[in-house]
Motif scaffolding. Structure first.
Motif, mmCIF file in Angstrom:
data_model
loop_
_atom_site.group_PDB
_atom_site.id
_atom_site.type_symbol
_atom_site.label_atom_id
_atom_site.label_comp_id
_atom_site.label_asym_id
_atom_site.label_seq_id
_atom_site.Cartn_x
_atom_site.Cartn_y
_atom_site.Cartn_z
ATOM 1 N N MET A 91 0.813 -1.201 0.000
ATOM 2 C CA MET A 91 0.000 0.000 0.000
ATOM 3 C C MET A 91 0.857 1.266 0.000
ATOM 4 S SD MET A 91 -3.166 -0.635 -0.238
ATOM 5 C CE MET A 91 -4.442 0.308 0.526
ATOM 6 N N THR A 92 2.123 1.149 0.336
ATOM 7 C CA THR A 92 2.980 2.329 0.371
ATOM 8 C C THR A 92 3.040 2.997 -0.996
ATOM 9 O OG1 THR A 92 4.294 1.311 2.104
ATOM 10 C CG2 THR A 92 5.294 3.158 0.947
ATOM 11 N N ALA A 93 3.198 2.199 -2.057
ATOM 12 C CA ALA A 93 3.271 2.761 -3.412
ATOM 13 C C ALA A 93 1.941 3.404 -3.796
ATOM 14 C CB ALA A 93 3.641 1.666 -4.411
ATOM 15 N N ILE A 94 0.836 2.782 -3.406
ATOM 16 C CA ILE A 94 -0.481 3.351 -3.718
ATOM 17 C C ILE A 94 -0.680 4.646 -2.949
ATOM 18 C CG2 ILE A 94 -2.967 2.980 -3.521
ATOM 19 C CD1 ILE A 94 -2.380 -0.019 -4.043
ATOM 20 N N ASN A 95 -0.336 4.642 -1.681
ATOM 21 C CA ASN A 95 -0.450 5.865 -0.875
ATOM 22 C C ASN A 95 0.341 7.012 -1.494
ATOM 23 O OD1 ASN A 95 -2.104 4.701 1.055
ATOM 24 N ND2 ASN A 95 -0.394 4.105 2.353
ATOM 25 N N ALA A 96 1.508 6.704 -2.037
ATOM 26 C CA ALA A 96 2.383 7.733 -2.601
ATOM 27 C C ALA A 96 1.765 8.420 -3.815
ATOM 28 C CB ALA A 96 3.736 7.129 -2.978
ATOM 29 N N THR A 97 0.823 7.774 -4.490
ATOM 30 C CA THR A 97 0.200 8.392 -5.666
ATOM 31 C C THR A 97 -0.773 9.495 -5.279
ATOM 32 O OG1 THR A 97 -1.723 6.918 -5.787
ATOM 33 C CG2 THR A 97 0.306 6.187 -6.918
ATOM 34 N N GLY A 98 -1.297 9.421 -4.067
ATOM 35 C CA GLY A 98 -2.298 10.395 -3.639
ATOM 36 C C GLY A 98 -3.692 10.111 -4.182
ATOM 37 N N ARG A 99 -3.833 9.065 -4.966
ATOM 38 C CA ARG A 99 -5.128 8.716 -5.542
ATOM 39 C C ARG A 99 -5.916 7.857 -4.572
ATOM 40 N NH1 ARG A 99 -3.701 7.591 -11.863
ATOM 41 N NH2 ARG A 99 -2.692 9.597 -12.207
ATOM 42 N N LYS A 100 -7.236 7.931 -4.677
ATOM 43 C CA LYS A 100 -8.089 7.209 -3.732
ATOM 44 C C LYS A 100 -8.972 6.160 -4.401
ATOM 45 C CE LYS A 100 -7.864 8.230 0.215
ATOM 46 N NZ LYS A 100 -6.982 7.558 1.161
ATOM 47 N N LYS A 101 -8.815 5.960 -5.709
ATOM 48 C CA LYS A 101 -9.585 4.936 -6.413
ATOM 49 C C LYS A 101 -8.637 3.848 -6.884
ATOM 50 C CE LYS A 101 -13.188 8.034 -8.021
ATOM 51 N NZ LYS A 101 -13.957 8.528 -9.175
ATOM 52 N N ILE A 102 -9.038 2.584 -6.661
ATOM 53 C CA ILE A 102 -8.221 1.437 -7.045
ATOM 54 C C ILE A 102 -9.088 0.491 -7.864
ATOM 55 C CG2 ILE A 102 -6.896 -0.547 -6.233
ATOM 56 C CD1 ILE A 102 -6.353 1.028 -3.644
ATOM 57 N N VAL A 103 -8.567 0.059 -9.009
ATOM 58 C CA VAL A 103 -9.229 -0.946 -9.834
ATOM 59 C C VAL A 103 -8.454 -2.244 -9.654
ATOM 60 C CG1 VAL A 103 -9.888 -1.628 -12.170
ATOM 61 C CG2 VAL A 103 -9.993 0.784 -11.504
ATOM 62 N N LEU A 104 -9.141 -3.287 -9.174
ATOM 63 C CA LEU A 104 -8.498 -4.577 -8.923
ATOM 64 C C LEU A 104 -8.952 -5.596 -9.955
ATOM 65 C CD1 LEU A 104 -8.968 -4.887 -5.049
ATOM 66 C CD2 LEU A 104 -6.871 -4.335 -6.287
ATOM 67 N N VAL A 163 -10.855 -5.327 1.641
ATOM 68 C CA VAL A 163 -11.556 -4.850 2.838
ATOM 69 C C VAL A 163 -10.698 -3.838 3.592
ATOM 70 C CG1 VAL A 163 -12.539 -5.552 5.060
ATOM 71 C CG2 VAL A 163 -12.958 -6.940 3.020
ATOM 72 N N GLN A 164 -9.405 -4.093 3.697
ATOM 73 C CA GLN A 164 -8.516 -3.157 4.391
ATOM 74 C C GLN A 164 -8.443 -1.831 3.650
ATOM 75 O OE1 GLN A 164 -7.012 -3.582 7.468
ATOM 76 N NE2 GLN A 164 -6.693 -1.381 7.216
ATOM 77 N N ALA A 165 -8.342 -1.873 2.324
ATOM 78 C CA ALA A 165 -8.265 -0.641 1.535
ATOM 79 C C ALA A 165 -9.537 0.187 1.689
ATOM 80 C CB ALA A 165 -8.006 -0.964 0.070
ATOM 81 N N ILE A 166 -10.684 -0.475 1.711
ATOM 82 C CA ILE A 166 -11.946 0.244 1.925
ATOM 83 C C ILE A 166 -11.943 0.878 3.307
ATOM 84 C CG2 ILE A 166 -14.440 -0.058 2.202
ATOM 85 C CD1 ILE A 166 -14.189 -2.248 -0.032
ATOM 86 N N HIS A 167 -11.500 0.107 4.288
ATOM 87 C CA HIS A 167 -11.401 0.626 5.660
ATOM 88 C C HIS A 167 -10.473 1.847 5.724
ATOM 89 C CE1 HIS A 167 -11.190 0.644 10.025
ATOM 90 N NE2 HIS A 167 -9.871 0.660 9.925
ATOM 91 N N ASP A 168 -9.424 1.838 4.891
ATOM 92 C CA ASP A 168 -8.450 2.937 4.869
ATOM 93 C C ASP A 168 -8.913 4.121 4.032
ATOM 94 O OD1 ASP A 168 -6.828 1.406 6.485
ATOM 95 O OD2 ASP A 168 -5.493 0.760 4.859
ATOM 96 N N GLY A 169 -10.128 4.056 3.484
ATOM 97 C CA GLY A 169 -10.689 5.196 2.767
ATOM 98 C C GLY A 169 -10.556 5.170 1.256
ATOM 99 N N TYR A 170 -10.161 4.031 0.696
ATOM 100 C CA TYR A 170 -10.048 3.925 -0.753
ATOM 101 C C TYR A 170 -11.387 3.496 -1.357
ATOM 102 C CZ TYR A 170 -5.038 4.401 -0.399
ATOM 103 O OH TYR A 170 -3.789 4.887 -0.153
#
Length: 122
Positions: A1-14, A27-34
């Motif tokens: 998640m460190t690399a994702i956090n560094a982008t500043g973006r809040k939407k993730i396509v899996l 579930v963790q990413a949703i909990h973290d506000g993504y």
């Protein structure tokens, strides 16, 4: 998640791995506000039941189910973007059944373009 956090973006396509593998991180990413989008037709699991239940759990947690076609067309969004238009239409005509047939029909019958020549199947 460190690399994702560094982008500043809040939407993730899996997409890709089975939902049971992804579920804890989803579930963790949703909990973290993504905001999580799961490309349902680009993942699988050990059985249809396992896939269906993992998707239900992801949706219950707040993930949004999408399809590969809807993601691709949303990314293309502006049909005036000629640098990606032809490639997107080639993918649609090759892989998206009736929608692709409709695109081919519009090209050939409405716009009088030559029929698409598809590579031979292997």
């Amino acid at each position: 998640m460190t690399a994702i956090n560094a982008t500043g973006r809040k939407k993730i396509v899996l997409a890709g791995s089975g939902p049971n593998v992804r579920r804890p991180s989803t579930v963790q990413a949703i909990h973290d506000g993504y905001e999580i989008y799961v490309v349902e037709d680009c993942c699988g699991d050990v059985s249809q039941l396992a896939h269906d239940n993992a998707m239900k759990r992801a949706i219950q947690a707040g993930a949004k189910p999408v399809t590969s076609l809807s993601v691709m067309l949303e990314w293309q969004r502006d049909w005036a973007q000629k640098d990606t238009y032809d490639a997107v239409m080639d993918i649609v005509k090759t892989h998206y059944g009736a929608y692709g047939i409709g695109v081919e029909y519009a090209y050939t019958m409405v716009h009088k373009a030559p029929p698409t020549v598809f590579p031979p199947s292997t």
